[in-house]
Design an enzyme around this catalytic site. Structure first.
Site, PDB file in Angstrom:
ATOM      1  N   ARG A  73       2.353   6.933  45.019  1.00  0.00           N
ATOM      2  CA  ARG A  73       2.964   7.048  43.688  1.00  0.00           C
ATOM      3  C   ARG A  73       2.237   6.138  42.699  1.00  0.00           C
ATOM      4  O   ARG A  73       2.001   6.494  41.562  1.00  0.00           O
ATOM      5  CB  ARG A  73       4.472   6.705  43.723  1.00  0.00           C
ATOM      6  CG  ARG A  73       5.057   6.549  42.313  1.00  0.00           C
ATOM      7  CD  ARG A  73       6.580   6.604  42.237  1.00  0.00           C
ATOM      8  NE  ARG A  73       7.264   5.977  43.335  1.00  0.00           N
ATOM      9  CZ  ARG A  73       7.370   4.657  43.531  1.00  0.00           C
ATOM     10  NH1 ARG A  73       6.834   3.813  42.665  1.00  0.00           N
ATOM     11  NH2 ARG A  73       7.997   4.185  44.585  1.00  0.00           N
ATOM     12  N   TYR A 129       6.008  21.200  19.428  1.00  0.00           N
ATOM     13  CA  TYR A 129       6.334  21.972  20.637  1.00  0.00           C
ATOM     14  C   TYR A 129       7.836  21.848  20.947  1.00  0.00           C
ATOM     15  O   TYR A 129       8.390  20.747  20.879  1.00  0.00           O
ATOM     16  CB  TYR A 129       5.486  21.445  21.801  1.00  0.00           C
ATOM     17  CG  TYR A 129       5.818  22.092  23.125  1.00  0.00           C
ATOM     18  CD1 TYR A 129       5.439  23.402  23.386  1.00  0.00           C
ATOM     19  CD2 TYR A 129       6.524  21.401  24.106  1.00  0.00           C
ATOM     20  CE1 TYR A 129       5.755  24.009  24.589  1.00  0.00           C
ATOM     21  CE2 TYR A 129       6.840  22.002  25.321  1.00  0.00           C
ATOM     22  CZ  TYR A 129       6.453  23.305  25.549  1.00  0.00           C
ATOM     23  OH  TYR A 129       6.774  23.897  26.745  1.00  0.00           O
ATOM     24  N   ASP A 131      -0.747  15.374  20.052  1.00  0.00           N
ATOM     25  CA  ASP A 131      -0.693  16.358  21.133  1.00  0.00           C
ATOM     26  C   ASP A 131      -1.846  17.332  20.886  1.00  0.00           C
ATOM     27  O   ASP A 131      -1.807  18.128  19.957  1.00  0.00           O
ATOM     28  CB  ASP A 131       0.669  17.074  21.119  1.00  0.00           C
ATOM     29  CG  ASP A 131       0.803  18.076  22.268  1.00  0.00           C
ATOM     30  OD1 ASP A 131      -0.241  18.537  22.780  1.00  0.00           O
ATOM     31  OD2 ASP A 131       1.944  18.409  22.639  1.00  0.00           O
ATOM     32  N   LYS A 134      -2.250  24.070  30.228  1.00  0.00           N
ATOM     33  CA  LYS A 134      -2.857  25.055  29.354  1.00  0.00           C
ATOM     34  C   LYS A 134      -4.385  25.029  29.533  1.00  0.00           C
ATOM     35  O   LYS A 134      -4.860  25.315  30.597  1.00  0.00           O
ATOM     36  CB  LYS A 134      -2.414  24.813  27.915  1.00  0.00           C
ATOM     37  CG  LYS A 134      -0.915  24.445  27.775  1.00  0.00           C
ATOM     38  CD  LYS A 134       0.034  25.560  28.160  1.00  0.00           C
ATOM     39  CE  LYS A 134       1.488  25.131  28.324  1.00  0.00           C
ATOM     40  NZ  LYS A 134       2.075  24.372  27.220  1.00  0.00           N
TER      41      LYS A 134
HETATM   42  C1  LIG Z   1       3.235  23.490  27.036  1.00  0.00           C
HETATM   43  C2  LIG Z   1       3.175  22.411  26.047  1.00  0.00           C
HETATM   44  C3  LIG Z   1       3.792  21.159  26.274  1.00  0.00           C
HETATM   45  C4  LIG Z   1       4.613  20.877  27.510  1.00  0.00           C
HETATM   46  O1  LIG Z   1       3.827  20.883  28.657  1.00  0.00           O
HETATM   47  P1  LIG Z   1       4.364  21.270  30.127  1.00  0.00           P
HETATM   48  O2  LIG Z   1       3.150  21.076  30.959  1.00  0.00           O
HETATM   49  O3  LIG Z   1       4.839  22.705  30.049  1.00  0.00           O
HETATM   50  O4  LIG Z   1       5.489  20.350  30.436  1.00  0.00           O
HETATM   51  C5  LIG Z   1       3.641  20.186  25.303  1.00  0.00           C
HETATM   52  N1  LIG Z   1       2.957  20.412  24.161  1.00  0.00           N
HETATM   53  C6  LIG Z   1       2.382  21.603  23.900  1.00  0.00           C
HETATM   54  C7  LIG Z   1       1.650  21.790  22.618  1.00  0.00           C
HETATM   55  C8  LIG Z   1       2.471  22.647  24.827  1.00  0.00           C
HETATM   56  O5  LIG Z   1       1.907  23.821  24.548  1.00  0.00           O
END
Ligand SMILES: *Cc1c(COP(=O)(O)O)cnc(C)c1O
Length: 391
Positions: free
Chosen positions: A52, A104, A177, A202
């Protein structure tokens, strides 16, 4: 192999964190052991004690992420959402945060339904640059930017926001982000911000088969605080998922470039179609923030995400999105395969209509995540679905 500071993105993507082990394995083995032998009490044989706290695959991935974001430090988490949670958890009780409005959905949910429970209060604004000076309070500790926004792809001048914030109070953390662009198209730390976060689910992983999150920073004190929380909270990715994401990011530059080139062609086609009300795509010359895109994105590329309003309302949007052959109707984005969705009834279905439309999310809006299939085939798919939607 030691990377040089002059090595370019593609070289870093292939080699950063890709260490050869004692057997000479060119590809790192997956290290499943949860615990590591010590030679005497509190004397680990190597740098690992318990998985961890740190694991070889996670460490290699974190090193690669830091390299791609031009950062000193990287950290990986079990999801993008867990990354956001740890960042917000690091704020002291009674803090105030400012966030762009169409952030988001999961980030909005964390700000308003979780962070507020430990006394972190957030103000959202649809015009960050203009409203910042009046929104920042004595207890403001963090400013959250997402650029381009989802799904209307508005672009924020990160450098200008960061300068404006730091002029008011240099201790306020500015977080970006960067999920929608990936480190290939933009490196927010280059613009002076403190922290960049990604849902690696993504583009970074890019194969729609892992949920994982990462962050990168040049601030060693901040890194140590977040690393402490990574271990204390324990929202860590598995060795296998870390390994998969590290494998995925080796082709990030090829995938994102190809997706952006095809997306540009599709956006140009949509812009000319008389069946389309409006197109949101940062790669188009007509994009309202095009000058910022040119300054902020590699080669002025617009990325792989497009949204557009189709003539004929919700009905036409539904018809279009169930008529494509190659674009699969599904949430998420950033994979090698093309996806599409209707935000008003899918990803943004939980937002009240009035609020949703105020940020441009109408019932007739369709979001495309352009993959890396053949450009002509994808264009033809869009053309045919538009025809089907007109009937
Ligand atoms: C999908 C997404 C998240 C969250 O990510 P997860 O891996 O699904 O928890 C945060 N910010 C953006 C812009 C996203 O597209």
């Amino acid at each position: 192999m030691v990377l040089r500071s002059t090595d370019k993105f593609a070289t870093k993507a292939i080699h950063a964190g890709a260490h050869i082990d004692i057997h000479g394995s060119v590809i790192e083995p997956i290290s499943l052991s949860t615990t590591f032998k010590q030679s005497a009490p509190a004397q680990p044989l190597g740098e690992y004690e318990y998985s961890r706290s740190q694991n070889p695959n996670r460490k290699n991935l974190e090193e690669a992420i830091a390299s791609l974001e031009n950062a000193k430090h990287g950290l990986a988490f079990s999801s993008g959402s867990a990354t956001t949670a740890v960042v917000l958890q690091s704020l002291p009780q009674g803090s105030h945060a400012v966030s762009i409005g169409d952030v988001y959905g999961g980030t909005h949910r964390y700000f308003t339904k979780v962070a507020n429970a430990h006394g972190v209060d957030t103000t959202f604004t649809n015009d960050l640059l203009k409203e910042l000076p009046s929104l920042i309070k004595a207890n403001t500790k963090l400013v959250w930017i997402e650029s381009p926004t989802n799904p209307t792809l508005k672009v924020t001048d990160i450098e200008l926001v960061n300068k404006t914030v730091k002029k008011i109070n240099k201790d306020i953390l500015v977080v970006v982000d960067n999920t929608f662009l990936s480190p290939y198209l933009s490196n927010p730390l280059n613009f002076g911000v403190d922290l960049v976060v990604h849902s690696a689910t993504k583009y970074i992983n890019g194969h729609s088969d892992v949920v994982l999150g990462v962050l990168a920073t040049n601030n060693t004190e901040l890194y140590e605080r977040l690393q402490f929380l990574q271990n204390a909270i324990g929202a860590i990715p598995s060795p296998f998922d870390s390994w998969l994401v590290h494998r995925g990011l080796k082709t990030l530059h090829l995938r994102v470039r190809q997706a952006a080139l095809t997306a540009t062609k599709i956006a140009e086609y949509l812009e000319k179609s008389n069946q389309v009300v409006a197109v949101n795509y940062p790669g188009l010359e007509s994009h309202p923030d095009r000058a910022v895109v040119v300054k902020q994105h590699r080669d002025g590329l617009g990325g792989g995400m497009i949204s557009f309003r189709i003539k004929g309302g919700a009905e036409a949007a539904a018809k279009f999105s169930s008529s494509t052959r190659l674009f699969t109707l599904a949430e998420s984005l950033g994979g090698v395969e093309s996806l599409l969705e209707v935000p008003a009834v899918m990803t943004h279905g939980g937002i009240p209509k009035e609020q949703r439309e105020a940020s441009g999310v109408y019932d007739d809006l369709i979001r495309l995540s352009v993959g890396i299939e053949d450009t002509e085939d994808l264009l033809q798919d869009v053309e045919e679905a538009l025809k089907a939607a007109a009937q």
